[in-house]
Write an enzyme that holds these catalytic residues in place. Structure first.
Site, PDB file in Angstrom:
ATOM      1  N   GLY A 179      34.392  13.761  56.018  1.00 14.15           N
ATOM      2  CA  GLY A 179      34.822  14.546  55.140  1.00 14.15           C
ATOM      3  C   GLY A 179      34.850  15.989  55.620  1.00 14.15           C
ATOM      4  O   GLY A 179      35.847  16.751  55.597  1.00 14.15           O
ATOM      5  N   TYR A 180      33.904  16.352  56.138  1.00  7.22           N
ATOM      6  CA  TYR A 180      33.624  17.601  56.720  1.00  7.22           C
ATOM      7  C   TYR A 180      34.670  17.889  58.045  1.00  7.22           C
ATOM      8  O   TYR A 180      35.220  18.988  58.128  1.00  7.22           O
ATOM      9  CB  TYR A 180      32.249  17.919  56.929  1.00  7.22           C
ATOM     10  N   THR A 181      34.256  17.046  58.919  1.00  7.05           N
ATOM     11  CA  THR A 181      34.888  17.011  60.153  1.00  7.05           C
ATOM     12  C   THR A 181      36.670  17.090  60.004  1.00  7.05           C
ATOM     13  O   THR A 181      37.470  17.805  60.636  1.00  7.05           O
ATOM     14  CB  THR A 181      34.846  16.204  61.286  1.00  7.05           C
TER      15      THR A 181
END
Length: 256
Positions: free
Chosen positions: A162-164
């Site tokens: 999700g972050y990347t």
């Protein structure tokens, strides 16, 4: 580490920094204040932010720096806070979209709700902060917007899809907004940090073995610190970078 470079164009410039109370954000806030800028920063961590304010005012009581508590996931509150800052301090002509959260997560466990929450922290506020800041910046004759990305997606780092994904999208946001805002003399760039060793990283994920592995991947065999990011942000906010827009500026010690 402190920068010896002084940018006269930053003196008295109104600067907004999201997530400016701790970690990389605190280094950014400190660096802009020391340039003589008028700095407002948004954060959800009241204790850390108030401690930073006290430290900066003790260092020099003439520093003009304000903390505004706001949860950046609440877009209405975020944009109201920005309007208040513009009204009180004058038009924001440098925006640093730094706030993020890189909690690790296994792709098997991700729900639609968690995915949306990752975007709500790491991507969505960057656009809506730009949307709120840009009209006054246009009226002021231009400015600089600095979005913070991450080297994590470029090096195919796992354990936080999700972050990347959100951080990969940040550079696309920078490039499209650079096109849309360029005619108004507004520059939009992305700063791409590497594995910056903050206290949060040390507390949650990075031990001695991890740090040794990180440095083995870097050309520079040193600990990358929040203070290494601040000089790049200063340059991009200053008039000296007047020809730079729609670009990525990587500060990772030489990994990608």
């Amino acid at each position: 580490m402190t920068t010896n470079t002084i940018y006269p164009s930053l003196n008295n410039k109104t600067v907004l920094i999201t997530g400016g109370g701790s970690g990389i954000g605190a280094a950014l806030t400190t660096a802009f204040v020391r340039q003589g800028a008028t700095v407002a920063f948004i954060d959800i961590d009241t204790l850390a932010s108030e401690q930073l304010i006290e430290s900066l005012r003790t260092e020099n009581s003439d520093h003009r720096v304000e903390f505004h508590r706001c949860d950046i996931r609440d877009i209405a509150s975020l944009q109201t806070t920005i309007a208040d800052i513009n009204a009180a301090l004058g038009p924001i002509t440098a925006l640093v979209n730094n706030a993020a959260n890189d909690d690790r997560h296994d792709w098997r466990d991700v729900t639609p709700e968690y995915w949306d929450e990752r975007m709500a922290i790491n991507l969505r506020p960057q656009f809506f902060t730009i949307q709120a800041v840009a009209p006054a910046m246009i009226d002021a004759g231009g400015g600089s917007i600095i979005n913070f990305g991450s080297v994590s997606w470029q090096k195919a780092q796992g354990y936080m899809p999700g972050y990347t994904t959100a951080k990969a999208a940040v550079h696309g946001l920078s490039r499209t907004m650079a096109r849309d805002l360029g005619e108004a003399n507004i520059r939009v760039n992305t700063v791409v940090p590497g594995a910056v060793i903050t206290q949060r990283q040390l507390d949650n994920w990075i031990g001695p073995d991890d740090e040794a592995q990180i440095q083995s991947q870097q050309c520079l065999k040193k600990r990358l610190l929040p203070e290494h990011l601040a000089p790049m942000a200063l340059f991009l906010a200053a008039d000296e970078s007047a020809g730079c827009t729609a670009q990525e500026f990587i500060v990772d010690g030489g990994v990608v």
